[in-house]
Scaffold this active site. Structure first.
Site, PDB file in Angstrom:
ATOM      1  CE  LYS A 111      -4.445  -1.366   1.212  1.00  0.00           C
ATOM      2  NZ  LYS A 111      -5.385  -2.003   1.650  1.00  0.00           N
ATOM      3  CE  LYS A 193      -5.958 -10.783  -1.507  1.00  0.00           C
ATOM      4  NZ  LYS A 193      -6.011 -10.587  -0.061  1.00  0.00           N
ATOM      5  CE  LYS A 196     -13.178 -10.382   3.015  1.00  0.00           C
ATOM      6  NZ  LYS A 196     -11.991  -9.846   3.676  1.00  0.00           N
TER       7      LYS A 196
HETATM    8  P1  TYM Z   1      -9.007 -11.466   4.996  1.00  0.00           P
HETATM    9  O1  TYM Z   1     -10.351 -11.049   5.489  1.00  0.00           O
HETATM   10  O2  TYM Z   1      -8.312 -10.579   4.016  1.00  0.00           O
HETATM   11  O3  TYM Z   1      -9.119 -12.901   4.342  1.00  0.00           O
HETATM   12  C1  TYM Z   1      -9.725 -13.970   5.044  1.00  0.00           C
HETATM   13  C2  TYM Z   1      -9.085 -15.288   4.675  1.00  0.00           C
HETATM   14  O4  TYM Z   1      -9.271 -15.553   3.272  1.00  0.00           O
HETATM   15  C3  TYM Z   1      -8.005 -15.766   2.659  1.00  0.00           C
HETATM   16  N1  TYM Z   1      -8.076 -15.225   1.289  1.00  0.00           N
HETATM   17  C4  TYM Z   1      -7.819 -15.932   0.185  1.00  0.00           C
HETATM   18  N2  TYM Z   1      -7.440 -17.202   0.003  1.00  0.00           N
HETATM   19  C5  TYM Z   1      -7.266 -17.635  -1.271  1.00  0.00           C
HETATM   20  N3  TYM Z   1      -7.449 -16.848  -2.366  1.00  0.00           N
HETATM   21  C6  TYM Z   1      -7.815 -15.551  -2.222  1.00  0.00           C
HETATM   22  N4  TYM Z   1      -7.994 -14.785  -3.299  1.00  0.00           N
HETATM   23  C7  TYM Z   1      -8.024 -15.041  -0.904  1.00  0.00           C
HETATM   24  N5  TYM Z   1      -8.400 -13.826  -0.402  1.00  0.00           N
HETATM   25  C8  TYM Z   1      -8.414 -13.955   0.940  1.00  0.00           C
HETATM   26  C9  TYM Z   1      -7.004 -15.019   3.530  1.00  0.00           C
HETATM   27  O5  TYM Z   1      -5.709 -15.501   3.399  1.00  0.00           O
HETATM   28  C10 TYM Z   1      -7.563 -15.268   4.914  1.00  0.00           C
HETATM   29  O6  TYM Z   1      -7.156 -16.524   5.422  1.00  0.00           O
HETATM   30  N6  TYM Z   1      -6.114 -10.217   8.892  1.00  0.00           N
HETATM   31  C11 TYM Z   1      -6.965 -11.266   8.351  1.00  0.00           C
HETATM   32  C12 TYM Z   1      -8.139 -11.600   9.260  1.00  0.00           C
HETATM   33  C13 TYM Z   1      -7.715 -11.991  10.627  1.00  0.00           C
HETATM   34  C14 TYM Z   1      -7.206 -13.258  11.038  1.00  0.00           C
HETATM   35  C15 TYM Z   1      -6.938 -13.134  12.436  1.00  0.00           C
HETATM   36  C16 TYM Z   1      -6.968 -14.460  10.360  1.00  0.00           C
HETATM   37  C17 TYM Z   1      -7.720 -11.185  11.718  1.00  0.00           C
HETATM   38  N7  TYM Z   1      -7.272 -11.877  12.822  1.00  0.00           N
HETATM   39  C18 TYM Z   1      -6.424 -14.214  13.150  1.00  0.00           C
HETATM   40  C19 TYM Z   1      -6.446 -15.516  11.095  1.00  0.00           C
HETATM   41  C20 TYM Z   1      -6.183 -15.404  12.477  1.00  0.00           C
HETATM   42  C21 TYM Z   1      -7.512 -10.787   7.011  1.00  0.00           C
HETATM   43  O7  TYM Z   1      -7.491  -9.624   6.727  1.00  0.00           O
HETATM   44  O8  TYM Z   1      -8.051 -11.788   6.221  1.00  0.00           O
END
Ligand code: TYM
Length: 329
Positions: A111, A193, A196
């Protein structure tokens, strides 16, 4: 029983990437592990969020988790903001993280490299909050997509640092990243990737997309001009992405699919992937609508935050004792 924990932030609607990369594993593992899954809404506010949208996204996310097969009898499901201990431990983790460590986190680095305006301090320190989310529950394993692995590694470093300074307090967690589907790519730019927060709606499949619209998105996915169906991420990322989606949704090995498509064209492959996505979403959304109309969500969240809250309360009390933050015994 070993413990597993993960979360998704409700910054937008859940995508097929979130399902294949992460949520699919939550469901698969809930029989084998003591599972904790939460809506990471305190992470969502690291970027500007419309309150109405945030509330709606969070509700949809819970309903979709349940519709996808998370069973509240087996999984402790909760909303991060319901438990103030997360931000409390988050601050403590922030105070044990180095600036250099946080500056190395690729999401922040990307970013800033793009020169994005309005990057908040929260976006910079959020990996410390994520470490708190994980360490709070002594999670042994954290299933994530590949983009979050680095953050789980920071949580490991922080656990080790804390244990070393103050004595054994946290379990050192391990990330679990699947072999197939750890990074589902954008349908319009398969070297990026699926996200969202993507602006082009044709690039992403939302789990709440109208199934026919989703099918059209697959039919217009960007591929290449080589004309041969092979799993070659480097030279044919669009085709590799479609094969990955099909493999994940049908539980069929990629090699088998490639064999079935020997001598066939991209149009046929897209048709099958499109139909598979259509069927998957139709079935999922029917369940989602039934859940939204029931009280299952409220019950699951109430029970979940009660159970998680007890653990969080004890953990933070212990951490405060270790740090000399509590005066009365
Ligand atoms: P977030 O919300 O960006 O994504 C949630 C989960 O989905 C996976 N993911 C993907 N996997 C495969 N292909 C994709 N295109 C794709 N986009 C997203 C992410 O790797 C993730 O596993 N910071 C984290 C949320 C979080 C968290 C935690 C996760 C907060 N506290 C503690 C695990 C443990 C996040 O922003 O994920």
């Amino acid at each position: 029983m070993k413990r597993m924990l993960s979360g998704v932030k409700p910054t937008g609607r859940l995508t097929l990437g979130n399902y294949i990369g992460a949520i699919r594993q939550f469901i698969q593992y809930q029989d084998e592990y003591e599972m904790f899954i939460f809506i990471a809404n305190m992470h969502a506010i690291t970027i500007p969020c419309d309150p109405k949208q945030l509330r709606q996204n969070s509700k949809d996310m819970i309903a979709l988790y349940l519709a996808l097969g998370l069973d509240p009898e087996k999984t402790t499901l909760f909303l991060q903001s319901d438990l103030p201990q997360h931000t409390e431990l988050g601050w403590i983790m922030t105070c044990h993280s180095y600036m250099g460590e946080l500056q190395r986190m690729t999401q922040y680095k990307d970013k800033t490299a793009k020169g994005e305006a309005g990057i908040t301090a929260g976006l910079f320190t959020y990996p410390a909050l994520m470490a708190a989310d994980i360490l709070m529950y002594d999670a042994d394993y954290v299933p994530v997509g590949v983009d979050q692995k680095q953050h789980v590694e920071l949580a490991r470093d922080l656990a080790e640092r804390f244990n070393h300074r103050y004595g054994d307090t946290f379990v050192v967690p391990e990330p679990i990243v699947q072999k197939v589907g750890a990074k589902i790519m954008s349908l319009q730019n398969p070297t990026k990737k699926m996200s969202k927060s993507e602006d082009n709606p044709k690039a992403t499949i939302d789990l709440l997309d109208e199934p026919n619209v989703a099918r059209k998105k697959i039919m217009s996915a960007v591929t290449d001009s080589l004309g041969v169906i092979r799993y070659d991420v480097e030279n044919q990322p669009g085709i590799a992405n479609l094969l990955t989606i099909l493999s994940a949704l049908n539980n069929e090995a990629i090699e088998g699919i490639v064999k079935r498509y020997e001598g066939k064209g991209y149009g046929e492959l897209k048709k099958e992937v499109g139909q598979t996505v259509f069927d998957f979403l139709s079935d999922l959304q029917e369940k989602y609508r039934a859940i939204i109309a029931s009280s299952i969500m409220d019950d699951a969240l109430r029970e979940g935050s009660e159970k998680a809250g007890k653990i969080a309360y004890k953990k933070v009390a212990k951490v405060k004792r270790k740090l000399g933050l509590s005066v009365v015994k």
